[in-house]
Design an enzyme around this catalytic site. Structure first.
Site, PDB file in Angstrom:
ATOM      1  N   VAL A 145     -13.037  -4.510   1.193  1.00  0.00           N
ATOM      2  CA  VAL A 145     -12.429  -3.194   1.362  1.00  0.00           C
ATOM      3  C   VAL A 145     -11.576  -3.229   2.625  1.00  0.00           C
ATOM      4  O   VAL A 145     -12.024  -3.710   3.664  1.00  0.00           O
ATOM      5  CB  VAL A 145     -13.495  -2.084   1.472  1.00  0.00           C
ATOM      6  CG1 VAL A 145     -12.849  -0.742   1.803  1.00  0.00           C
ATOM      7  CG2 VAL A 145     -14.280  -1.981   0.173  1.00  0.00           C
ATOM      8  N   ASP A 162      -8.401  -1.111   5.113  1.00  0.00           N
ATOM      9  CA  ASP A 162      -8.323   0.091   5.937  1.00  0.00           C
ATOM     10  C   ASP A 162      -7.973   1.348   5.161  1.00  0.00           C
ATOM     11  O   ASP A 162      -8.284   2.462   5.595  1.00  0.00           O
ATOM     12  CB  ASP A 162      -7.269  -0.101   7.029  1.00  0.00           C
ATOM     13  CG  ASP A 162      -5.868  -0.175   6.438  1.00  0.00           C
ATOM     14  OD1 ASP A 162      -5.052   0.739   6.673  1.00  0.00           O
ATOM     15  OD2 ASP A 162      -5.571  -1.162   5.730  1.00  0.00           O
ATOM     16  N   THR A 191       0.846  -1.197   0.000  1.00  0.00           N
ATOM     17  CA  THR A 191       0.000   0.000   0.000  1.00  0.00           C
ATOM     18  C   THR A 191       0.881   1.247   0.000  1.00  0.00           C
ATOM     19  O   THR A 191       1.924   1.280   0.651  1.00  0.00           O
ATOM     20  CB  THR A 191      -0.895  -0.005   1.246  1.00  0.00           C
ATOM     21  OG1 THR A 191      -1.833  -1.081   1.126  1.00  0.00           O
ATOM     22  CG2 THR A 191      -1.640   1.304   1.411  1.00  0.00           C
TER      23      THR A 191
END
Length: 287
Positions: free
Chosen positions: A184, A186, A155
């Site tokens: 989905v 965080d 990420t």
């Protein structure tokens, strides 16, 4: 982060850092700076965001992103988008052009397409490396060899402070390898993987999303800054809390309105970079 991609991460972070610094040096906003930094990493297949994102169990890219303005607390987020090359651009449009904060899936794509963002074929974001990684993950899962929640997470995120004293944060991700379609994490949830408030701090997180969400960890960290903790300490405390409370793994970057920053992680490696007005040297450290 295997040894053979460490330099790719270093180069990618450096390029993103310099892109953001160009915005700030020209008097641009923190909001624009974090957007540009994240775009660079979304376009770099090294990272799990945009091009080269991890694949869902059905072989697609599904991406989430959030951007937040610390001056106004306005934010824009997207979840489970498949046809947007740069999800952070979509999130930025939602922040500025919609009274809403969060759009998902087809609705998100249609909304930003109406504002000029080109929709692409999902396969343009899929690369051979990730096809191979998905096949290996499926094979390992079938054999019970490993817990896939601990598979690599790349990420991307950025935090910035501009010359007007305002903060911003942005986070973008392709999620986890072999994830169930529609999941989905965080990264695009306010206060979990991303948060910004001039009165406390700006934060972006990476790692295993489910534990981070349970603790609303981004807000947890910035609240400690608001209560007087230095970002360096608050970052370490946040990762310690993640580990001790829910056995979570990840990392974060944290910045306050005084320009103080904190970086912490409990993963073997995390790529990050920092640059300030008083220090023209760019620091890229992978631990």
């Amino acid at each position: 982060m295997p040894d053979d991609v460490v330099e790719d991460h270093r180069r990618g972070v450096l390029k993103a850092l310099n892109s953001a610094w160009e915005v700030l040096a020209a008097g641009g906003t923190a909001l624009k700076a974090v957007e540009e930094a994240v775009v660079v990493m979304e376009d770099d297949e090294t990272f799990d965001a945009g091009l080269g994102s991890f694949l869902t169990a059905d072989g697609k890219v599904q991406m989430d992103a959030l951007i937040m303005d610390g001056a106004t607390l306005r934010a824009g987020g997207v979840g489970c988008v498949e046809r947007i090359r740069n999800p952070i651009r979509a999130a930025r449009l939602i922040l500025s052009e919609s009274p809403h904060v969060y759009f998902v899936a087809q609705g998100a794509e249609e909304f930003v397409a109406g504002l000029g963002i080109e929709l692409i074929d999902n396969q343009e974001l899929v690369i051979d490396r990730e096809r191979s990684r998905l096949a290996a993950a499926k094979s390992d899962a079938a054999a019970g060899k490993r817990d896939l929640t601990f598979a690599g997470h790349d990420t991307v995120g950025a935090v910035a402070l501009d010359s007007s004293g305002h903060l911003a944060a942005a986070t973008s991700t392709g999620g986890t390898v072999n994830k169930t379609p529609g999941r989905v994490g965080d990264s695009s949830l306010i206060g979990s993987g991303c948060y910004a408030d001039d009165q406390s701090g700006a934060v972006s997180l990476t790692g295993w999303g489910e534990p981070i969400m349970k603790l609303v960890l981004g807000k947890w960290a910035t609240d400690r800054v608001a209560n007087g903790s230095a970002p360096e300490l608050a970052a370490r405390e946040a990762i310690g809390y993640l580990n001790s409370r829910v056995n979570g793994h990840g990392g974060l970057i944290l910045l306050d309105a005084r320009g103080r920053y904190g970086i912490a992680h409990n993963t073997p490696r995390m790529a990050w970079g920092v640059k300030t007005k008083s220090c023209e040297q760019v620091g890229i450290v992978i631990e």
